[in-house]
Design a protein around this motif. Structure first.
Motif, PDB file in Angstrom:
ATOM      1  N   SER A   3       4.205  10.408  -0.063  1.00 36.29           N
ATOM      2  CA  SER A   3       3.433   9.739   0.984  1.00 36.29           C
ATOM      3  C   SER A   3       3.951  10.092   2.365  1.00 36.29           C
ATOM      4  O   SER A   3       3.178  10.390   3.283  1.00 36.29           O
ATOM      5  CB  SER A   3       3.467   8.230   0.788  1.00 36.29           C
ATOM      6  OG  SER A   3       2.790   7.851  -0.389  1.00 36.29           O
ATOM      7  N   GLN A  20       1.466   2.067 -11.454  1.00 36.51           N
ATOM      8  CA  GLN A  20       1.895   0.903 -10.678  1.00 36.51           C
ATOM      9  C   GLN A  20       1.534   1.060  -9.206  1.00 36.51           C
ATOM     10  O   GLN A  20       1.063   0.119  -8.549  1.00 36.51           O
ATOM     11  CB  GLN A  20       3.400   0.694 -10.827  1.00 36.51           C
ATOM     12  CG  GLN A  20       3.938  -0.517 -10.081  1.00 36.51           C
ATOM     13  CD  GLN A  20       5.431  -0.715 -10.316  1.00 36.51           C
ATOM     14  OE1 GLN A  20       6.062   0.024 -11.056  1.00 36.51           O
ATOM     15  NE2 GLN A  20       5.991  -1.724  -9.660  1.00 36.51           N
ATOM     16  N   GLU A  21       1.755   2.254  -8.644  1.00 36.66           N
ATOM     17  CA  GLU A  21       1.409   2.497  -7.233  1.00 36.66           C
ATOM     18  C   GLU A  21      -0.091   2.364  -7.012  1.00 36.66           C
ATOM     19  O   GLU A  21      -0.543   1.786  -6.007  1.00 36.66           O
ATOM     20  CB  GLU A  21       1.879   3.891  -6.818  1.00 36.66           C
ATOM     21  CG  GLU A  21       3.380   4.035  -6.696  1.00 36.66           C
ATOM     22  CD  GLU A  21       3.807   5.462  -6.426  1.00 36.66           C
ATOM     23  OE1 GLU A  21       4.939   5.654  -5.947  1.00 36.66           O
ATOM     24  OE2 GLU A  21       3.014   6.402  -6.711  1.00 36.66           O
ATOM     25  N   ASP A  57       9.400  11.012   0.259  1.00 34.66           N
ATOM     26  CA  ASP A  57       8.517  10.985  -0.908  1.00 34.66           C
ATOM     27  C   ASP A  57       7.192  11.643  -0.549  1.00 34.66           C
ATOM     28  O   ASP A  57       6.991  12.127   0.571  1.00 34.66           O
ATOM     29  CB  ASP A  57       8.330   9.558  -1.419  1.00 34.66           C
ATOM     30  CG  ASP A  57       7.672   8.637  -0.393  1.00 34.66           C
ATOM     31  OD1 ASP A  57       7.221   9.123   0.672  1.00 34.66           O
ATOM     32  OD2 ASP A  57       7.597   7.422  -0.655  1.00 34.66           O
ATOM     33  N   THR A  99       1.635   6.997  -9.490  1.00 35.15           N
ATOM     34  CA  THR A  99       1.885   6.276 -10.737  1.00 35.15           C
ATOM     35  C   THR A  99       0.866   5.156 -10.914  1.00 35.15           C
ATOM     36  O   THR A  99       0.225   4.711  -9.961  1.00 35.15           O
ATOM     37  CB  THR A  99       3.300   5.672 -10.748  1.00 35.15           C
ATOM     38  OG1 THR A  99       3.374   4.627  -9.770  1.00 35.15           O
ATOM     39  CG2 THR A  99       4.348   6.734 -10.450  1.00 35.15           C
ATOM     40  N   ARG A 145       5.967   5.082   5.950  1.00 34.76           N
ATOM     41  CA  ARG A 145       4.870   4.657   5.098  1.00 34.76           C
ATOM     42  C   ARG A 145       4.564   3.179   5.329  1.00 34.76           C
ATOM     43  O   ARG A 145       5.450   2.346   5.403  1.00 34.76           O
ATOM     44  CB  ARG A 145       5.241   4.873   3.631  1.00 34.76           C
ATOM     45  CG  ARG A 145       4.138   4.496   2.659  1.00 34.76           C
ATOM     46  CD  ARG A 145       4.550   4.804   1.236  1.00 34.76           C
ATOM     47  NE  ARG A 145       5.704   4.035   0.844  1.00 34.76           N
ATOM     48  CZ  ARG A 145       6.590   4.431  -0.070  1.00 34.76           C
ATOM     49  NH1 ARG A 145       6.449   5.592  -0.654  1.00 34.76           N
ATOM     50  NH2 ARG A 145       7.622   3.674  -0.382  1.00 34.76           N
ATOM     51  N   GLY A 147      -1.169  -1.375  -7.397  1.00 35.83           N
ATOM     52  CA  GLY A 147      -0.672  -2.155  -6.279  1.00 35.83           C
ATOM     53  C   GLY A 147      -1.424  -1.875  -4.992  1.00 35.83           C
ATOM     54  O   GLY A 147      -1.726  -2.797  -4.205  1.00 35.83           O
ATOM     55  N   THR A 148      -1.768  -0.613  -4.770  1.00 35.35           N
ATOM     56  CA  THR A 148      -2.507  -0.246  -3.561  1.00 35.35           C
ATOM     57  C   THR A 148      -3.911  -0.827  -3.591  1.00 35.35           C
ATOM     58  O   THR A 148      -4.391  -1.390  -2.594  1.00 35.35           O
ATOM     59  CB  THR A 148      -2.554   1.284  -3.427  1.00 35.35           C
ATOM     60  OG1 THR A 148      -1.217   1.789  -3.283  1.00 35.35           O
ATOM     61  CG2 THR A 148      -3.375   1.705  -2.211  1.00 35.35           C
ATOM     62  N   GLN A 195       0.831  -1.204   0.000  1.00 33.90           N
ATOM     63  CA  GLN A 195       0.000   0.000   0.000  1.00 33.90           C
ATOM     64  C   GLN A 195       0.865   1.255   0.000  1.00 33.90           C
ATOM     65  O   GLN A 195       1.832   1.348   0.753  1.00 33.90           O
ATOM     66  CB  GLN A 195      -0.923   0.012   1.226  1.00 33.90           C
ATOM     67  CG  GLN A 195      -1.995  -1.048   1.192  1.00 33.90           C
ATOM     68  CD  GLN A 195      -2.912  -0.977   2.392  1.00 33.90           C
ATOM     69  OE1 GLN A 195      -2.841  -0.051   3.202  1.00 33.90           O
ATOM     70  NE2 GLN A 195      -3.805  -1.951   2.513  1.00 33.90           N
ATOM     71  N   VAL A 196       0.508   2.199  -0.844  1.00 33.76           N
ATOM     72  CA  VAL A 196       1.174   3.496  -0.911  1.00 33.76           C
ATOM     73  C   VAL A 196       0.182   4.541  -0.415  1.00 33.76           C
ATOM     74  O   VAL A 196      -0.960   4.594  -0.898  1.00 33.76           O
ATOM     75  CB  VAL A 196       1.635   3.810  -2.351  1.00 33.76           C
ATOM     76  CG1 VAL A 196       2.267   5.195  -2.426  1.00 33.76           C
ATOM     77  CG2 VAL A 196       2.610   2.738  -2.830  1.00 33.76           C
ATOM     78  N   PRO A 230      -0.657   7.215  -3.672  1.00 35.93           N
ATOM     79  CA  PRO A 230      -0.204   6.634  -4.935  1.00 35.93           C
ATOM     80  C   PRO A 230      -0.457   7.579  -6.106  1.00 35.93           C
ATOM     81  O   PRO A 230      -1.537   8.147  -6.229  1.00 35.93           O
ATOM     82  CB  PRO A 230      -1.049   5.360  -5.046  1.00 35.93           C
ATOM     83  CG  PRO A 230      -2.286   5.643  -4.256  1.00 35.93           C
ATOM     84  CD  PRO A 230      -1.860   6.541  -3.143  1.00 35.93           C
TER      85      PRO A 230
END
Length: 546
Positions: free
Chosen positions: A331, A179-180, A329, A177, A384, A183-184, A171-172, A175
């Motif tokens: 997040s 991909q983020e 970053d 991108t 994170r 994936g999340t 989990q981001v 998110p």
């Protein structure tokens, strides 16, 4: 504006007419009685008929060694489902701090710290930090872990910490991108599947309504005819739900840092959208105050608002790596800033860290800034995701009550596939916190395995004997002031205490509010309407002694 204390006329006569009409149709007397009970909600627990709490010593390390005589602990058994005993029982963890002046005791005072998922059992140990001494003199203070939390049969969706790490590690928080984002969202789907597999019967009985029914049983089990309660943040939903499910059994209820109960339980998506706006209001206030007290705010050279936006935009493009290798970053940045807004005491440090980060991106006089994580503690302490310091195959020892409660109480009509577009829209109106809020409950609840939970969704205007004390800060990030105004308006009988303060919740940080709370709890004195209270310490004021 604070509204006047009021007690609206209730339309109870209509219920009587309807019941009388069914009697004419030949409905049995027992069935008529059941209809009345359903119209008024669950039957309240009765003192004497409810088994009493059996208090005993607390486990070593639970309370200060020199105060063991003031504290006692217990577990109390309640049904998983108050309407179906066949599902079994759970044990709730309780801790009591005895009234200092037992000969003058008013009764018991139950406490909840919020969350949802905040363990409240040990709250009486630190009660001196948010109550005046006279409250502790006159009440047995009772902390309890709500069902599924801490010592109260924790809801666990995972059997090993490794499984939890795999899910939460994907989990981001913010998110950006593709991909983020994917994936999340996938991690929330995995989370729901683990909960469906391992959560058991309790998973389907985690709503605030369930917690309130537990609380009413506990009230009777300690021998109180009526409830005294102080709840913070999510705890305000517990208090307001109790006031409406059991209005006749409510004596004194204080709710600090309020949710909007009607919106939260009817439209979770809009509630979270407005919650993001509340964080933005608090951030705007922080930056404006920074500019106002420029000599005390390290982020004040130039324009704090423009500088902050520049930082956020840069981090959205790519993380910033400090000279020691620490990465900040988007997040981490959003999480740290949001966390700091909870406490005005963190404002000085937050401003210093923001300026240091700004200097990394814009080195003054071209000089590279040799900052380390220790130089930016407020921005780098937030990690994170969820981390576990555990051995391979070690038992999972956290709990999953946060979504267990929220996904039972909140209604989300959207599908998870809509979350990316929701996040994009929210980010435009709440540029710092909109995206992170969209990838929280709105991403998790649509794929949560519990559907159509037995949650309380109103009415919210049932009248209690005494007004509910509703406390709200003007710049509360997590539960914006507008929510406190709505809470006071929705309740049948209330008094709003407004506080010109930053931070999440205020008890213990405003002498005026603390005194008003003590007078209300002990003597049921209600402060005059329309007052605006002040905090004890203004933002960007150095702690005494420094």
């Amino acid at each position: 504006m604070s509204k006047s204390t009021r007690r609206p006329v209730r339309t109870r006569a209509l219920v009587g007419v309807l019941v009388a009409g069914t009697a004419l149709l030949g409905l049995p007397v027992a069935a008529q009685a059941e209809q009345v009970a359903q119209a008024d909600g669950p039957q309240a627990a009765q003192v004497g008929a409810t088994p009493p709490v059996e208090w005993g010593p607390c486990a070593e390390g639970t309370v200060p060694p020199d105060q063991t005589g003031s504290f006692s602990c217990a577990t109390y058994r309640v049904p998983i489902d108050h309407d179906d005993a066949t599902l079994g029982t759970i044990d709730l963890g309780l801790l009591r701090r005895a009234a200092t002046k037992p000969d003058q005791k008013v009764g018991s005072l139950f406490l909840n710290p919020g969350g949802p998922g905040g363990p409240g059992m040990t709250m009486p140990v630190s009660a001196a930090s948010f109550f005046n001494p006279e409250v502790m003199d006159r009440f047995d203070l009772i902390g309890f872990d709500p069902r599924g939390v801490g010592t109260s049969n924790p809801l666990r969706c995972f059997t090993t910490a490794e499984d939890a790490n795999d899910v939460f590690g994907a989990q981001v928080g913010v998110p950006v991108t593709r991909q983020e984002i994917s994936g999340t969202l996938a991690s929330y789907r995995d989370y729901g599947q683990f909960c469906e597999r391992n959560g058991g019967a309790l998973l389907h009985h985690m709503s605030t309504k369930d917690v309130v029914r537990d609380l009413d049983v506990l009230r009777a089990a300690v021998g109180d005819q009526k409830l005294n309660f102080v709840g913070f943040s999510y705890g305000t939903l517990i208090g307001s739900t109790y006031a409406n499910m059991f209005p006749k059994n409510s004596r004194a209820l204080v709710i600090d840092g309020n949710v909007d109960p009607a919106l939260r339980t009817s439209d979770g998506l809009q509630y979270d959208r407005e919650r993001a706006r509340g964080f933005e209001v608090a951030l705007d206030g922080f930056l404006a105050k920074c500019k106002e007290v420029a000599e005390r705010c390290a982020f004040s050279p130039g324009q704090p608002r423009e500088k902050f936006d520049e930082l956020r935009t840069a981090l959205r493009e790519k993380p910033v790596t400090l000279p020691d290798g620490t990465e900040i970053d988007l997040s981490r940045f959003v999480g740290a800033v949001g966390g700091a807004l909870y406490s005005p005491a963190a404002f000085i440090s937050l401003a210093k860290d923001l300026q240091s980060l700004y200097d990394v991106l814009n080195p003054p006089d071209g000089q590279v800034q040799r900052f380390t994580a220790e130089d930016l503690p407020t921005l780098t302490k937030a990690v994170r995701g969820t981390k576990f310091d555990s051995l391979p195959d070690s038992p999972y020892n956290s709990d999953d009550s946060y979504l267990g409660v929220n996904c039972s109480d909140k209604k989300f009509g959207d599908d998870q596939e809509q979350v990316p577009s929701v996040a994009a829209a929210w980010e435009k109106e709440s540029p710092t916190f909109g995206r992170s809020q969209a990838f929280s409950d709105p991403a998790g609840c649509p794929v949560w395995p519990v559907k159509d939970a037995d949650a309380y969704r109103g009415p919210w205007n049932r009248s209690t004997e005494n007004p509910v004390l509703v406390v709200g800060n003007f710049y509360d990030p997590a539960t914006q002031y507008e929510f406190s105004k709505r809470m006071a308006d929705q309740l049948g009988y209330s008094r709003l205490l407004s506080v010109d303060a930053f931070g999440h919740c205020i008890l213990g940080d405003s002498a005026g509010v603390d005194k008003a709370t003590a007078d209300y709890l002990i003597d049921l004195k209600v402060p005059a309407p329309g007052q605006v209270f002040q905090p004890d310490v203004q933002p960007f004021t150095a702690p005494s002694g420094t």
